[in-house]
Write a protein that holds these residues in place. Structure first.
Motif, PDB file in Angstrom:
ATOM      1  N   HIS A  79      66.474   4.314  58.412  1.00 57.99           N
ATOM      2  CA  HIS A  79      66.254   5.609  57.770  1.00 57.99           C
ATOM      3  C   HIS A  79      65.911   6.628  58.842  1.00 57.99           C
ATOM      4  CE1 HIS A  79      66.133   4.345  53.534  1.00 57.99           C
ATOM      5  NE2 HIS A  79      65.612   3.219  53.990  1.00 57.99           N
ATOM      6  N   LYS A  80      66.270   7.868  58.597  1.00 58.19           N
ATOM      7  CA  LYS A  80      65.873   8.946  59.497  1.00 58.19           C
ATOM      8  C   LYS A  80      64.399   9.243  59.230  1.00 58.19           C
ATOM      9  CE  LYS A  80      67.397  13.276  61.377  1.00 58.19           C
ATOM     10  NZ  LYS A  80      68.351  14.359  61.368  1.00 58.19           N
ATOM     11  N   LEU A  81      63.597   9.186  60.294  1.00 59.32           N
ATOM     12  CA  LEU A  81      62.160   9.416  60.178  1.00 59.32           C
ATOM     13  C   LEU A  81      61.783  10.682  60.930  1.00 59.32           C
ATOM     14  CD1 LEU A  81      60.957   5.759  60.898  1.00 59.32           C
ATOM     15  CD2 LEU A  81      61.290   6.846  58.672  1.00 59.32           C
ATOM     16  N   PRO A  82      60.894  11.517  60.369  1.00 52.83           N
ATOM     17  CA  PRO A  82      60.552  12.769  61.027  1.00 52.83           C
ATOM     18  C   PRO A  82      59.832  12.594  62.361  1.00 52.83           C
ATOM     19  CG  PRO A  82      59.201  12.450  59.067  1.00 52.83           C
ATOM     20  CD  PRO A  82      60.223  11.357  59.079  1.00 52.83           C
ATOM     21  N   GLY A  83      59.244  11.437  62.610  1.00 53.98           N
ATOM     22  CA  GLY A  83      58.541  11.197  63.871  1.00 53.98           C
ATOM     23  C   GLY A  83      59.461  10.828  65.023  1.00 53.98           C
ATOM     24  N   ILE A  84      60.742  10.676  64.742  1.00 48.11           N
ATOM     25  CA  ILE A  84      61.714  10.322  65.779  1.00 48.11           C
ATOM     26  C   ILE A  84      62.544  11.559  66.103  1.00 48.11           C
ATOM     27  CG2 ILE A  84      63.716   8.885  66.342  1.00 48.11           C
ATOM     28  CD1 ILE A  84      62.542   6.715  64.580  1.00 48.11           C
ATOM     29  N   PRO A  85      62.578  11.974  67.368  1.00 43.75           N
ATOM     30  CA  PRO A  85      63.351  13.168  67.746  1.00 43.75           C
ATOM     31  C   PRO A  85      64.836  13.013  67.392  1.00 43.75           C
ATOM     32  CG  PRO A  85      61.882  12.528  69.525  1.00 43.75           C
ATOM     33  CD  PRO A  85      61.835  11.416  68.508  1.00 43.75           C
ATOM     34  N   ASP A  86      65.459  14.139  67.059  1.00 44.39           N
ATOM     35  CA  ASP A  86      66.857  14.153  66.631  1.00 44.39           C
ATOM     36  C   ASP A  86      67.810  13.539  67.646  1.00 44.39           C
ATOM     37  OD1 ASP A  86      66.325  15.264  64.157  1.00 44.39           O
ATOM     38  OD2 ASP A  86      66.647  17.325  64.852  1.00 44.39           O
ATOM     39  N   GLU A  87      67.518  13.647  68.941  1.00 47.56           N
ATOM     40  CA  GLU A  87      68.437  13.137  69.958  1.00 47.56           C
ATOM     41  C   GLU A  87      68.720  11.639  69.785  1.00 47.56           C
ATOM     42  OE1 GLU A  87      66.886  13.310  74.004  1.00 47.56           O
ATOM     43  OE2 GLU A  87      64.860  13.020  73.243  1.00 47.56           O
ATOM     44  N   TYR A  88      67.797  10.896  69.228  1.00 51.57           N
ATOM     45  CA  TYR A  88      67.989   9.463  69.024  1.00 51.57           C
ATOM     46  C   TYR A  88      69.094   9.175  68.007  1.00 51.57           C
ATOM     47  CZ  TYR A  88      63.841   8.333  71.723  1.00 51.57           C
ATOM     48  OH  TYR A  88      62.940   8.184  72.745  1.00 51.57           O
ATOM     49  N   TYR A  89      69.282  10.084  67.059  1.00 47.86           N
ATOM     50  CA  TYR A  89      70.227   9.833  65.970  1.00 47.86           C
ATOM     51  C   TYR A  89      71.690   9.959  66.394  1.00 47.86           C
ATOM     52  CZ  TYR A  89      66.068   9.456  63.246  1.00 47.86           C
ATOM     53  OH  TYR A  89      64.848   9.032  62.781  1.00 47.86           O
ATOM     54  N   ASN A  90      71.921  10.337  67.637  1.00 51.74           N
ATOM     55  CA  ASN A  90      73.280  10.287  68.193  1.00 51.74           C
ATOM     56  C   ASN A  90      73.684   8.841  68.479  1.00 51.74           C
ATOM     57  OD1 ASN A  90      73.602  13.120  68.266  1.00 51.74           O
ATOM     58  ND2 ASN A  90      72.456  13.204  70.172  1.00 51.74           N
ATOM     59  N   TYR A  91      72.720   7.936  68.470  1.00 49.47           N
ATOM     60  CA  TYR A  91      72.940   6.551  68.873  1.00 49.47           C
ATOM     61  C   TYR A  91      72.593   5.543  67.781  1.00 49.47           C
ATOM     62  CZ  TYR A  91      72.825   9.164  73.176  1.00 49.47           C
ATOM     63  OH  TYR A  91      73.061  10.103  74.140  1.00 49.47           O
ATOM     64  N   ILE A  92      72.164   6.029  66.633  1.00 49.41           N
ATOM     65  CA  ILE A  92      71.694   5.169  65.542  1.00 49.41           C
ATOM     66  C   ILE A  92      72.488   5.481  64.274  1.00 49.41           C
ATOM     67  CG2 ILE A  92      69.725   4.711  64.021  1.00 49.41           C
ATOM     68  CD1 ILE A  92      67.886   5.438  66.343  1.00 49.41           C
ATOM     69  N   TYR A  93      72.851   4.462  63.521  1.00 55.23           N
ATOM     70  CA  TYR A  93      73.418   4.664  62.187  1.00 55.23           C
ATOM     71  C   TYR A  93      72.241   4.876  61.237  1.00 55.23           C
ATOM     72  CZ  TYR A  93      77.705   2.748  64.151  1.00 55.23           C
ATOM     73  OH  TYR A  93      78.818   2.524  64.920  1.00 55.23           O
TER      74      TYR A  93
END
Length: 146
Positions: A79-93
Protein backbone atom coordinates in the motif's frame (compact mmCIF):
# COMPACT_ATOMS: atom_id res chain seq x y z
CA UNK A 1 -0.38 -20.62 -9.72
CA UNK A 2 -0.13 -18.15 -6.84
CA UNK A 3 1.28 -19.42 -3.57
CA UNK A 4 1.52 -17.29 -0.47
CA UNK A 5 4.50 -17.83 1.81
CA UNK A 6 4.32 -15.97 5.10
CA UNK A 7 7.21 -15.50 7.51
CA UNK A 8 7.33 -13.81 10.88
CA UNK A 9 5.20 -13.48 13.94
CA UNK A 10 2.51 -11.12 15.11
CA UNK A 11 -1.10 -10.57 16.05
CA UNK A 12 -2.41 -12.45 13.00
CA UNK A 13 -0.44 -15.65 13.62
CA UNK A 14 -3.45 -17.72 14.68
CA UNK A 15 -5.55 -16.48 11.77
CA UNK A 16 -2.74 -17.25 9.29
CA UNK A 17 -2.15 -20.69 10.81
CA UNK A 18 -5.83 -21.56 10.37
CA UNK A 19 -5.89 -20.19 6.81
CA UNK A 20 -2.82 -22.29 5.95
CA UNK A 21 -4.55 -25.42 7.26
CA UNK A 22 -7.57 -24.72 5.03
CA UNK A 23 -5.67 -23.67 1.89
CA UNK A 24 -2.64 -25.63 0.63
CA UNK A 25 -1.47 -22.58 -1.33
CA UNK A 26 -0.71 -20.75 1.93
CA UNK A 27 2.45 -21.77 3.75
CA UNK A 28 3.22 -20.24 7.12
CA UNK A 29 6.86 -20.53 8.19
CA UNK A 30 6.72 -18.53 11.42
CA UNK A 31 9.94 -16.91 12.54
CA UNK A 32 12.98 -18.07 10.56
CA UNK A 33 16.70 -17.31 10.72
CA UNK A 34 17.64 -14.30 8.59
CA UNK A 35 19.58 -16.39 6.05
CA UNK A 36 16.53 -18.56 5.36
CA UNK A 37 14.33 -15.48 4.94
CA UNK A 38 16.82 -13.98 2.47
CA UNK A 39 16.78 -17.21 0.43
CA UNK A 40 12.98 -17.18 0.30
CA UNK A 41 13.02 -13.51 -0.76
CA UNK A 42 15.23 -14.36 -3.72
CA UNK A 43 12.97 -17.26 -4.76
CA UNK A 44 9.77 -15.18 -4.63
CA UNK A 45 8.12 -13.53 -7.63
CA UNK A 46 7.06 -10.58 -5.49
CA UNK A 47 7.43 -9.55 -1.85
CA UNK A 48 4.32 -8.18 -0.17
CA UNK A 49 4.11 -5.79 2.74
CA UNK A 50 0.39 -5.78 3.62
CA UNK A 51 0.53 -2.80 6.04
CA UNK A 52 -2.54 -0.73 5.31
CA UNK A 53 -2.74 3.03 5.15
CA UNK A 54 -4.81 3.22 8.32
CA UNK A 55 -4.15 4.95 11.59
CA UNK A 56 -2.36 8.12 12.59
CA UNK A 57 1.03 6.41 12.98
CA UNK A 58 1.37 5.60 9.26
CA UNK A 59 1.92 9.31 8.59
CA UNK A 60 5.24 8.97 10.42
CA UNK A 61 6.01 5.35 9.67
CA UNK A 62 8.59 4.07 7.22
CA UNK A 63 8.55 0.27 7.53
CA UNK A 64 12.14 -1.04 7.52
CA UNK A 65 10.73 -4.02 5.62
CA UNK A 66 10.40 -1.69 2.61
CA UNK A 67 14.15 -1.15 2.36
CA UNK A 68 14.87 -4.79 3.15
CA UNK A 69 12.55 -5.95 0.39
CA UNK A 70 13.81 -3.41 -2.15
CA UNK A 71 17.41 -4.38 -1.36
CA UNK A 72 16.65 -8.01 -2.23
CA UNK A 73 16.15 -7.30 -5.93
CA UNK A 74 12.73 -8.96 -5.82
CA UNK A 75 9.80 -6.67 -6.76
CA UNK A 76 7.70 -5.24 -3.94
CA UNK A 77 3.91 -4.87 -3.68
CA UNK A 78 2.50 -2.70 -0.90
CA UNK A 79 0.00 0.00 0.00
CA UNK A 80 1.11 3.57 -0.54
CA UNK A 81 1.93 5.00 2.90
CA UNK A 82 2.25 8.72 3.64
CA UNK A 83 5.46 8.15 5.63
CA UNK A 84 7.29 6.89 2.55
CA UNK A 85 8.59 9.56 0.13
CA UNK A 86 7.08 9.51 -3.37
CA UNK A 87 10.43 8.71 -5.03
CA UNK A 88 10.22 5.14 -3.70
CA UNK A 89 7.01 4.47 -5.63
CA UNK A 90 8.91 4.56 -8.92
CA UNK A 91 10.28 1.17 -7.86
CA UNK A 92 7.35 -0.41 -6.00
CA UNK A 93 4.04 -1.84 -7.21
CA UNK A 94 1.21 -0.39 -5.14
CA UNK A 95 -2.11 -1.68 -3.93
CA UNK A 96 -5.10 0.58 -4.58
CA UNK A 97 -7.42 1.69 -1.81
CA UNK A 98 -10.74 0.33 -3.17
CA UNK A 99 -12.41 -2.83 -1.89
CA UNK A 100 -10.83 -5.93 -3.33
CA UNK A 101 -7.85 -3.92 -4.52
CA UNK A 102 -5.29 -6.20 -2.84
CA UNK A 103 -6.56 -9.18 -4.80
CA UNK A 104 -6.71 -7.07 -7.96
CA UNK A 105 -3.17 -5.74 -7.50
CA UNK A 106 -1.83 -9.23 -6.80
CA UNK A 107 -3.46 -10.59 -9.96
CA UNK A 108 -2.10 -7.71 -12.05
CA UNK A 109 1.43 -8.24 -10.77
CA UNK A 110 1.14 -12.01 -11.25
CA UNK A 111 0.27 -11.46 -14.91
CA UNK A 112 3.31 -9.29 -15.59
CA UNK A 113 6.11 -10.61 -17.74
CA UNK A 114 8.94 -12.12 -15.67
CA UNK A 115 11.42 -9.80 -17.38
CA UNK A 116 9.38 -6.74 -16.34
CA UNK A 117 9.20 -8.01 -12.76
CA UNK A 118 12.94 -8.67 -12.69
CA UNK A 119 13.67 -5.21 -14.11
CA UNK A 120 11.52 -3.52 -11.45
CA UNK A 121 13.18 -5.52 -8.68
CA UNK A 122 16.68 -4.76 -9.92
CA UNK A 123 15.84 -1.05 -10.35
CA UNK A 124 14.64 -0.95 -6.73
CA UNK A 125 17.80 -2.68 -5.57
CA UNK A 126 19.97 -0.22 -7.48
CA UNK A 127 17.99 2.77 -6.16
CA UNK A 128 18.47 1.65 -2.56
CA UNK A 129 22.15 0.83 -2.95
CA UNK A 130 23.00 4.06 -4.79
CA UNK A 131 20.69 6.54 -3.07
CA UNK A 132 19.69 5.15 0.32
CA UNK A 133 22.75 3.35 1.65
CA UNK A 134 24.06 4.32 5.10
CA UNK A 135 27.07 5.93 3.39
CA UNK A 136 24.86 8.12 1.20
CA UNK A 137 22.68 9.10 4.14
CA UNK A 138 25.75 10.25 6.11
CA UNK A 139 26.93 12.28 3.10
CA UNK A 140 23.53 14.02 2.98
CA UNK A 141 23.74 14.85 6.69
CA UNK A 142 27.27 16.21 6.34
CA UNK A 143 26.29 18.31 3.34
CA UNK A 144 23.30 19.75 5.20
CA UNK A 145 25.45 21.01 8.09
CA UNK A 146 27.91 22.85 5.85
Amino acid sequence: DIYLYICGDGDSREYITQAAKQNPKIKYFGTLPRQEVLKLQLQASVLINPRKNMGEYVKYSFPSKTLEYMSSGTPVLMHKLPGIPDEYYNYIYTIGEADGSFKKALREVALLDKAALAARGLAAQKFVSLKKSPYNQVIKILQSVR
